[in-house]
Design an enzyme around this catalytic site. Structure first.
Site, PDB file in Angstrom:
ATOM      1  N   ARG A 135      -1.109   2.769  13.795  1.00 45.58           N
ATOM      2  CA  ARG A 135      -2.029   1.925  13.114  1.00 45.58           C
ATOM      3  C   ARG A 135      -3.366   2.629  13.396  1.00 45.58           C
ATOM      4  O   ARG A 135      -4.154   2.958  12.260  1.00 45.58           O
ATOM      5  CB  ARG A 135      -2.208   0.598  13.488  1.00 45.58           C
ATOM      6  CG  ARG A 135      -0.823  -0.168  13.133  1.00 45.58           C
ATOM      7  CD  ARG A 135      -1.190  -1.868  12.740  1.00 45.58           C
ATOM      8  NE  ARG A 135      -2.057  -2.083  11.942  1.00 45.58           N
ATOM      9  CZ  ARG A 135      -2.718  -3.362  11.611  1.00 45.58           C
ATOM     10  NH1 ARG A 135      -2.179  -4.466  12.491  1.00 45.58           N
ATOM     11  NH2 ARG A 135      -3.347  -3.616  10.574  1.00 45.58           N
ATOM     12  N   GLN A 153     -10.312 -10.925   8.400  1.00 46.67           N
ATOM     13  CA  GLN A 153      -8.989 -10.960   8.917  1.00 46.67           C
ATOM     14  C   GLN A 153      -8.602  -9.584   9.138  1.00 46.67           C
ATOM     15  O   GLN A 153      -7.644  -9.498  10.014  1.00 46.67           O
ATOM     16  CB  GLN A 153      -8.101 -11.690   7.991  1.00 46.67           C
ATOM     17  CG  GLN A 153      -8.381 -12.974   7.745  1.00 46.67           C
ATOM     18  CD  GLN A 153      -7.272 -13.587   6.565  1.00 46.67           C
ATOM     19  OE1 GLN A 153      -7.690 -13.298   5.259  1.00 46.67           O
ATOM     20  NE2 GLN A 153      -6.292 -14.069   7.130  1.00 46.67           N
ATOM     21  N   HIS A 209      -9.448 -11.783  13.850  1.00 44.34           N
ATOM     22  CA  HIS A 209      -8.200 -11.055  14.366  1.00 44.34           C
ATOM     23  C   HIS A 209      -8.186 -10.100  15.386  1.00 44.34           C
ATOM     24  O   HIS A 209      -7.136  -9.633  15.677  1.00 44.34           O
ATOM     25  CB  HIS A 209      -7.292 -11.008  13.348  1.00 44.34           C
ATOM     26  CG  HIS A 209      -6.925 -12.041  12.457  1.00 44.34           C
ATOM     27  ND1 HIS A 209      -6.291 -12.048  11.218  1.00 44.34           N
ATOM     28  CD2 HIS A 209      -6.885 -13.506  12.715  1.00 44.34           C
ATOM     29  CE1 HIS A 209      -6.097 -13.291  10.824  1.00 44.34           C
ATOM     30  NE2 HIS A 209      -6.499 -14.251  11.596  1.00 44.34           N
ATOM     31  N   CYS A 263      -6.777  -9.879  32.865  1.00 46.33           N
ATOM     32  CA  CYS A 263      -8.301 -10.506  33.389  1.00 46.33           C
ATOM     33  C   CYS A 263      -9.282 -10.827  32.211  1.00 46.33           C
ATOM     34  O   CYS A 263     -10.192 -10.891  32.687  1.00 46.33           O
ATOM     35  CB  CYS A 263      -9.043  -9.410  34.523  1.00 46.33           C
ATOM     36  SG  CYS A 263      -9.378  -7.932  33.737  1.00 46.33           S
ATOM     37  N   CYS A 321      -6.293  -1.288  33.665  1.00 44.85           N
ATOM     38  CA  CYS A 321      -7.607  -1.861  33.134  1.00 44.85           C
ATOM     39  C   CYS A 321      -8.749  -1.229  33.992  1.00 44.85           C
ATOM     40  O   CYS A 321      -8.559  -1.235  35.194  1.00 44.85           O
ATOM     41  CB  CYS A 321      -7.360  -3.380  33.391  1.00 44.85           C
ATOM     42  SG  CYS A 321      -8.952  -4.157  33.283  1.00 44.85           S
ATOM     43  N   CYS A 349     -10.017  -4.702  36.475  1.00 45.19           N
ATOM     44  CA  CYS A 349      -9.002  -5.108  37.669  1.00 45.19           C
ATOM     45  C   CYS A 349      -7.849  -4.232  37.884  1.00 45.19           C
ATOM     46  O   CYS A 349      -7.270  -4.400  39.071  1.00 45.19           O
ATOM     47  CB  CYS A 349      -8.501  -6.232  37.209  1.00 45.19           C
ATOM     48  SG  CYS A 349      -6.989  -6.422  36.183  1.00 45.19           S
ATOM     49  N   SER A 400      -4.433 -13.285   1.095  1.00 40.31           N
ATOM     50  CA  SER A 400      -3.157 -13.892   0.577  1.00 40.31           C
ATOM     51  C   SER A 400      -3.024 -15.495   0.393  1.00 40.31           C
ATOM     52  O   SER A 400      -2.498 -15.795  -0.349  1.00 40.31           O
ATOM     53  CB  SER A 400      -2.200 -13.367   1.314  1.00 40.31           C
ATOM     54  OG  SER A 400      -2.076 -13.945   2.690  1.00 40.31           O
ATOM     55  N   GLU A 415      -4.963 -10.784  -7.321  1.00 45.85           N
ATOM     56  CA  GLU A 415      -4.221 -11.902  -8.208  1.00 45.85           C
ATOM     57  C   GLU A 415      -4.237 -13.189  -7.384  1.00 45.85           C
ATOM     58  O   GLU A 415      -4.978 -13.135  -6.459  1.00 45.85           O
ATOM     59  CB  GLU A 415      -2.522 -11.277  -8.148  1.00 45.85           C
ATOM     60  CG  GLU A 415      -1.966 -11.255  -6.797  1.00 45.85           C
ATOM     61  CD  GLU A 415      -0.460 -10.902  -7.104  1.00 45.85           C
ATOM     62  OE1 GLU A 415       0.049 -11.034  -5.842  1.00 45.85           O
ATOM     63  OE2 GLU A 415      -0.083 -10.316  -8.020  1.00 45.85           O
ATOM     64  N   ALA A 433     -10.091  -4.765  -5.874  1.00 48.17           N
ATOM     65  CA  ALA A 433     -11.432  -4.881  -5.094  1.00 48.17           C
ATOM     66  C   ALA A 433     -12.466  -3.960  -5.376  1.00 48.17           C
ATOM     67  O   ALA A 433     -13.618  -4.237  -5.683  1.00 48.17           O
ATOM     68  CB  ALA A 433     -11.288  -4.969  -3.612  1.00 48.17           C
TER      69      ALA A 433
END
Length: 234
Positions: free
Chosen positions: A56, A88, A106, A117, A133, A136, A174, A200, A216
């Site tokens: 992604r 979102q 999100h 942590c 991380c 930590c 949606s 729609e 859009a």
């Protein structure tokens, strides 16, 4: 109409090449959402989840903001009142399109989170379960994404913006994912005017005072121009 609150969903980024959950041949169709977008799926197979979000991020890096993102940035910069963008979406196209102070309810694709942590940092291009991380040193690195079954971020701030708005606009959503699907009803209950801009009608189209439908990149710039003309900004 000095205070405008805008909610955007996957439909605003679809024309930039970032598919929605429902695209027939999109990235989402190649994975089981229960396996890559839930805490339980991450616990079962963190390698698969990282593989999905690495893909992604790679997909998002090749995408470019479209005319709808840029129009909303123009509205933010040129409107004399306050324009708050809540999304979102986990992509960064609003920011790259020029918008500021975007509320990512999100989470963000290019951020990482420590499940041990709660430390957050900028995600590297490729993440794996072996990553430590920075705070930590636990091997509990996950994408800083709100998965199904988790509480969205910034909800107190969002509800405050909704109830203080003069106009609430939902773009490319949606109407199937709560709590965002309930924002129009929440705004209406506070006496706020509501508008849907979408390809729609959404699943909650009946809760809006007005609607405009189309891509859009067509309807959003047109609406922004009208708002700025009406308020004497163009």
């Amino acid at each position: 109409m000095s205070r405008i609150v805008i909610l955007t969903g996957a439909g605003i980024s679809a024309e930039s090449g970032l598919g929605t959950f429902r695209d027939k041949d999109g990235l989402w169709t190649k994975y089981d959402l229960n396996e890559v977008a839930t805490p339980e799926g991450f616990a079962r197979n963190p390698d698969l989840v990282h593989e999905f979000y690495n893909a992604r991020r790679a997909n998002c890096r090749t995408a470019q903001p479209n005319a709808a993102h840029e129009a909303l940035a123009q509205l933010q910069s040129d409107h004399t009142g306050r324009v708050t963008i809540i999304t979102q979406n986990v992509d960064d196209l609003h920011e790259r399109g020029g918008a500021t102070d975007v509320i990512h309810m999100h989470g963000e694709l290019f951020r990482a989170l420590c499940a041990a942590c709660d430390h957050r940092w900028v995600a590297p291009p490729e993440m794996s379960p072996d990553h430590l991380c920075p705070s930590c040193k636990a091997t509990a690195t996950r994408p800083d994404i709100v998965w199904f079954g988790e509480m969205p971020y910034h909800m107190d701030d969002i509800y405050e913006h909704l109830t203080e708005a003069d106009l609430f606009v939902a773009i490319g959503t949606s109407g199937n994912v709560y709590p965002a699907a309930g924002f129009a009803a929440e705004a209406s209950a506070a006496g706020v005017e509501t508008l849907e801009l979408n390809l729609e009608p959404s699943a909650v189209a009946g809760t809006f005072d007005a609607a405009r439908f189309g891509p859009a990149t067509d309807v959003v710039p047109m609406w922004v121009t009208e708002v700025l003309e009406r308020t004497g900004q163009v």
